[in-house]
Design a protein around this motif. Structure first.
Motif, PDB file in Angstrom:
ATOM      1  N   ILE A  94       0.844  -1.201   0.000  1.00 25.76           N
ATOM      2  CA  ILE A  94       0.000   0.000   0.000  1.00 25.76           C
ATOM      3  C   ILE A  94       0.880   1.252   0.000  1.00 25.76           C
ATOM      4  O   ILE A  94       0.668   2.176  -0.781  1.00 25.76           O
ATOM      5  N   GLY A  95       1.877   1.267   0.871  1.00 25.30           N
ATOM      6  CA  GLY A  95       2.802   2.391   0.908  1.00 25.30           C
ATOM      7  C   GLY A  95       3.572   2.520  -0.395  1.00 25.30           C
ATOM      8  O   GLY A  95       3.785   3.636  -0.897  1.00 25.30           O
ATOM      9  N   PHE A  96       3.973   1.380  -0.960  1.00 22.50           N
ATOM     10  CA  PHE A  96       4.695   1.388  -2.231  1.00 22.50           C
ATOM     11  C   PHE A  96       3.862   2.009  -3.340  1.00 22.50           C
ATOM     12  O   PHE A  96       4.364   2.810  -4.143  1.00 22.50           O
ATOM     13  N   VAL A  97       2.562   1.653  -3.397  1.00 30.57           N
ATOM     14  CA  VAL A  97       1.669   2.192  -4.429  1.00 30.57           C
ATOM     15  C   VAL A  97       1.523   3.702  -4.279  1.00 30.57           C
ATOM     16  O   VAL A  97       1.552   4.438  -5.278  1.00 30.57           O
ATOM     17  N   ILE A  99       3.662   5.843  -2.890  1.00 36.51           N
ATOM     18  CA  ILE A  99       4.926   6.492  -3.272  1.00 36.51           C
ATOM     19  C   ILE A  99       5.067   6.493  -4.796  1.00 36.51           C
ATOM     20  O   ILE A  99       5.434   7.509  -5.401  1.00 36.51           O
ATOM     21  N   ALA A 100       4.751   5.345  -5.412  1.00 34.29           N
ATOM     22  CA  ALA A 100       4.836   5.245  -6.870  1.00 34.29           C
ATOM     23  C   ALA A 100       3.871   6.210  -7.545  1.00 34.29           C
ATOM     24  O   ALA A 100       4.205   6.831  -8.567  1.00 34.29           O
ATOM     25  N   ASN A 104       5.062   9.105  -9.955  1.00 34.17           N
ATOM     26  CA  ASN A 104       4.559   9.031 -11.327  1.00 34.17           C
ATOM     27  C   ASN A 104       3.825  10.308 -11.717  1.00 34.17           C
ATOM     28  O   ASN A 104       4.007  10.844 -12.809  1.00 34.17           O
ATOM     29  N   GLY A 105       2.991  10.820 -10.797  1.00 32.91           N
ATOM     30  CA  GLY A 105       2.240  12.040 -11.073  1.00 32.91           C
ATOM     31  C   GLY A 105       3.136  13.265 -11.192  1.00 32.91           C
ATOM     32  O   GLY A 105       2.818  14.200 -11.922  1.00 32.91           O
ATOM     33  N   TYR A 106       4.253  13.239 -10.490  1.00 28.83           N
ATOM     34  CA  TYR A 106       5.154  14.400 -10.501  1.00 28.83           C
ATOM     35  C   TYR A 106       6.097  14.385 -11.703  1.00 28.83           C
ATOM     36  O   TYR A 106       6.352  15.425 -12.322  1.00 28.83           O
ATOM     37  N   THR A 117      -1.985   5.641 -16.374  1.00 23.00           N
ATOM     38  CA  THR A 117      -1.958   4.248 -16.821  1.00 23.00           C
ATOM     39  C   THR A 117      -0.948   3.404 -16.052  1.00 23.00           C
ATOM     40  O   THR A 117      -1.178   2.219 -15.817  1.00 23.00           O
ATOM     41  N   ILE A 118       0.169   3.994 -15.655  1.00 25.27           N
ATOM     42  CA  ILE A 118       1.211   3.232 -14.956  1.00 25.27           C
ATOM     43  C   ILE A 118       0.695   2.699 -13.626  1.00 25.27           C
ATOM     44  O   ILE A 118       0.869   1.522 -13.299  1.00 25.27           O
ATOM     45  N   ILE A 119       0.029   3.550 -12.839  1.00 21.13           N
ATOM     46  CA  ILE A 119      -0.473   3.122 -11.534  1.00 21.13           C
ATOM     47  C   ILE A 119      -1.680   2.196 -11.696  1.00 21.13           C
ATOM     48  O   ILE A 119      -1.869   1.266 -10.903  1.00 21.13           O
TER      49      ILE A 119
END
Length: 212
Positions: A94-97, A99-100, A104-106, A117-119
């Motif tokens: 959950i924490g990994f998602v 952070i990702a 990804n958004g930044y 799409t990546i997430i």
């Protein structure tokens, strides 16, 4: 009335029916299914926001950047109690998602210009893995009657169908032409219907677990 409107109305109707069935049968629900009921309370305004943003702004990218990690967290938390030794790994995921999603958004897919799409692909893949593990545990420890009446088997199947559909569709999203992207929309809509229908089925079939 186009396919998007029909798809949204049916989806919202299924969520409302699932909530009604869930609250009526709340005493019979397992702890996991009570958490799935809470997930529906979060999903309903989220799905309404999704439809309104697409209608008013013609861009619901921000919705997918924020709600997708929330959906993953809530679905994972609902399954944690029945995941055995995998529980700690799923908590970390959950924490990994999150952070990702932030990175990804930044750096890669800003919410003002890009669909996340990546997430979406990442969370779908993680859900597919945990659902397959969950189903294997259910059938390893219980018979068919116990599995379908005392756990979250049908919801797990709904998550699996929706995750596989989203994983395949979003995974090839950037490689499709505009016409190709439109063709996968009906598949995604039907998979969402099946996803929310699975809550109705699970809540309806749920029986109190006999102890002692």
């Amino acid at each position: 009335m186009n396919i998007y409107v029909i798809g949204t109305l049916v989806k919202l109707a299924l969520i409302v029916i699932a909530l009604i069935v869930g609250f009526i049968r709340e005493e019979k629900l397992s702890n996991a299914n009570r958490l799935f009921l809470f997930f529906l309370l979060v999903a309903l305004p989220g799905e309404i926001m999704d439809a309104l943003m697409a209608r008013i702004y013609e861009n619901n990218f921000l919705y997918y950047h924020t709600y997708r990690p929330i959906y993953y967290a809530l679905l994972t938390i609902a399954l944690l109690g029945e995941m055995g030794r995998l529980k700690n790994a799923l908590k970390l995921s959950i924490g990994f998602v999150y952070i990702a999603a932030i990175l990804n958004g930044y750096y890669l897919q800003p919410p003002t210009t890009s669909l996340n799409t990546i997430i979406i692909v990442l969370t779908c893949l993680l859900l597919i893995i945990q659902i397959l593990f969950y189903i294997a545990r259910l059938f390893d420890r219980n018979n068919w009657q116990e599995t379908i009446h005392q756990y979250s088997f049908w919801i797990a199947m709904g998550i699996l169908i929706n995750s596989i559909s989203s994983f395949l569709s979003m995974g090839i999203h950037n490689f499709l032409s505009r016409e190709g992207q439109v063709k996968v929309i009906p598949i995604l809509i039907v998979s969402e219907w099946l996803f929310y229908l699975s809550f109705i089925i699970n809540f309806t079939l749920q029986k109190k677990r006999v102890t002692g």
